[in-house]
Design a protein around this motif. Structure first.
Motif, PDB file in Angstrom:
ATOM      1  N   ILE A   1      53.705   0.030  87.259  1.00  0.00           N
ATOM      2  CA  ILE A   1      55.052   0.443  87.635  1.00  0.00           C
ATOM      3  C   ILE A   1      54.935   1.867  88.165  1.00  0.00           C
ATOM      4  CG2 ILE A   1      57.385   0.935  86.804  1.00  0.00           C
ATOM      5  CD1 ILE A   1      56.844  -1.163  84.585  1.00  0.00           C
TER       6      ILE A   1
ATOM      7  N   ASP B   1      60.018  -7.338  99.012  1.00  0.00           N
ATOM      8  CA  ASP B   1      60.534  -8.680  98.777  1.00  0.00           C
ATOM      9  C   ASP B   1      61.776  -8.898  99.659  1.00  0.00           C
ATOM     10  OD1 ASP B   1      62.843  -7.656  97.499  1.00  0.00           O
ATOM     11  OD2 ASP B   1      62.204  -8.258  95.501  1.00  0.00           O
TER      12      ASP B   1
ATOM     13  N   PHE C   1      56.731  -3.944  96.125  1.00  0.00           N
ATOM     14  CA  PHE C   1      55.750  -4.283  95.095  1.00  0.00           C
ATOM     15  C   PHE C   1      54.375  -4.275  95.732  1.00  0.00           C
ATOM     16  CE2 PHE C   1      56.851  -8.350  96.967  1.00  0.00           C
ATOM     17  CZ  PHE C   1      55.641  -9.009  97.075  1.00  0.00           C
ATOM     18  N   ASP C   2      53.359  -4.095  94.914  1.00  0.00           N
ATOM     19  CA  ASP C   2      52.016  -4.184  95.453  1.00  0.00           C
ATOM     20  C   ASP C   2      51.195  -5.181  94.666  1.00  0.00           C
ATOM     21  OD1 ASP C   2      51.807  -0.749  94.618  1.00  0.00           O
ATOM     22  OD2 ASP C   2      51.155  -2.320  93.276  1.00  0.00           O
TER      23      ASP C   2
ATOM     24  N   HIS D   1      58.226   1.200  92.879  1.00  0.00           N
ATOM     25  CA  HIS D   1      57.618  -0.112  93.063  1.00  0.00           C
ATOM     26  C   HIS D   1      56.938  -0.584  91.790  1.00  0.00           C
ATOM     27  CE1 HIS D   1      54.101   2.493  94.000  1.00  0.00           C
ATOM     28  NE2 HIS D   1      53.386   1.495  93.516  1.00  0.00           N
ATOM     29  N   MET D   2      56.571  -1.835  91.774  1.00  0.00           N
ATOM     30  CA  MET D   2      55.809  -2.400  90.668  1.00  0.00           C
ATOM     31  C   MET D   2      54.591  -3.086  91.257  1.00  0.00           C
ATOM     32  SD  MET D   2      58.382  -5.478  89.723  1.00  0.00           S
ATOM     33  CE  MET D   2      59.267  -6.253  91.062  1.00  0.00           C
ATOM     34  N   GLY D   3      53.598  -3.338  90.426  1.00  0.00           N
ATOM     35  CA  GLY D   3      52.364  -3.919  90.940  1.00  0.00           C
ATOM     36  C   GLY D   3      51.886  -5.098  90.116  1.00  0.00           C
TER      37      GLY D   3
ATOM     38  N   LYS E   1      50.886  -3.425  99.882  1.00  0.00           N
ATOM     39  CA  LYS E   1      52.274  -3.204  99.476  1.00  0.00           C
ATOM     40  C   LYS E   1      53.179  -4.087 100.329  1.00  0.00           C
ATOM     41  CE  LYS E   1      52.067   1.528  97.787  1.00  0.00           C
ATOM     42  NZ  LYS E   1      52.255   1.152  96.410  1.00  0.00           N
TER      43      LYS E   1
ATOM     44  N   LEU F   1      52.005  -8.560  85.810  1.00  0.00           N
ATOM     45  CA  LEU F   1      52.581  -7.239  86.004  1.00  0.00           C
ATOM     46  C   LEU F   1      51.754  -6.233  85.212  1.00  0.00           C
ATOM     47  CD1 LEU F   1      54.873  -5.475  87.142  1.00  0.00           C
ATOM     48  CD2 LEU F   1      56.146  -5.968  85.062  1.00  0.00           C
TER      49      LEU F   1
END
Length: 132
Positions: free
Chosen positions: A7, A114, A120-121, A73-75, A111, A4
Motif C-alpha cells: 500500500i 482500474d 494499483f501495481d 495505490h496498492m500493489g 502500474k 495484496l
C-alpha cells in the motif's frame, strides 16, 4: 493468484508519517525511497509493505498530482507478471506506468488504473518488507 502486499500513501513528510505508523502500530522501517519519482520511507508489519511517498513531480504521481495526500495505490504480488498483466487488462485496467528493473535490485512492476481510475501495481519480485 495475486496477494495484496503493498500500500502506498502520498504524504507531505514521509519521516513524520513513518514515526506515526511506527509508534502507533509497531511497524518497522525496512528501507528508504530516493529516486527520480519520489522520496520516502518503506515500513512493514512483517507481511505488508507500506510506502510513505512524497512525489517529486506530477507525472509519476498520476492524475491526482504530487500534492495529493492519501491512499495513492496498492500493489499485488503475483507469480506470473505477464499472465497477470493480461488478466488485469482483460478485466478493463489500463497500463499507467511500466517501471523498468532497477540496475542493482532487479525490481520490476507495472502500474495500472482500474476502471474507476484507482491506481494499483503488480509485480513478481515484491516490495521491501512484504512477505511473499
Amino acid at each position: 493468484m495475486a496477494k495484496l502486499r503493498h500500500i502506498a500513501l502520498s504524504v507531505p513528510d514521509p519521516q513524520k508519517s513513518a514515526r506515526f505508523y511506527c509508534d502507533a502500530f509497531g511497524m518497522e522501517v525496512v528501507g528508504e525511497a530516493n529516486s527520480a519519482t519520489a522520496t520516502g520511507v518503506y515500513l512493514s508489519d512483517g507481511t505488508v509493505s507500506l510506502a510513505l511517498l512524497r512525489y517529486r513531480t506530477d507525472a509519476p504521481a498520476g492524475p491526482r498530482g504530487r500534492d495529493f495526500v492519501g491512499l495513492h495505490h496498492m500493489g499485488f504480488l503475483c507469480e506470473d507478471l505477464e499472465a497477470q498483466s493480461r488478466a488485469v487488462e482483460a478485466a478493463g485496467a489500463a497500463l499507467f506506468q511500466d517501471v523498468a528493473p532497477g540496475k542493482a535490485t532487479g525490481y520490476y512492476e507495472k502500474k495500472y488504473q482500474d476502471p474507476d481510475g484507482i491506481i494499483f501495481d503488480i509485480t513478481h519480485s515484491g516490495w521491501k518488507g512484504a512477505k511473499a
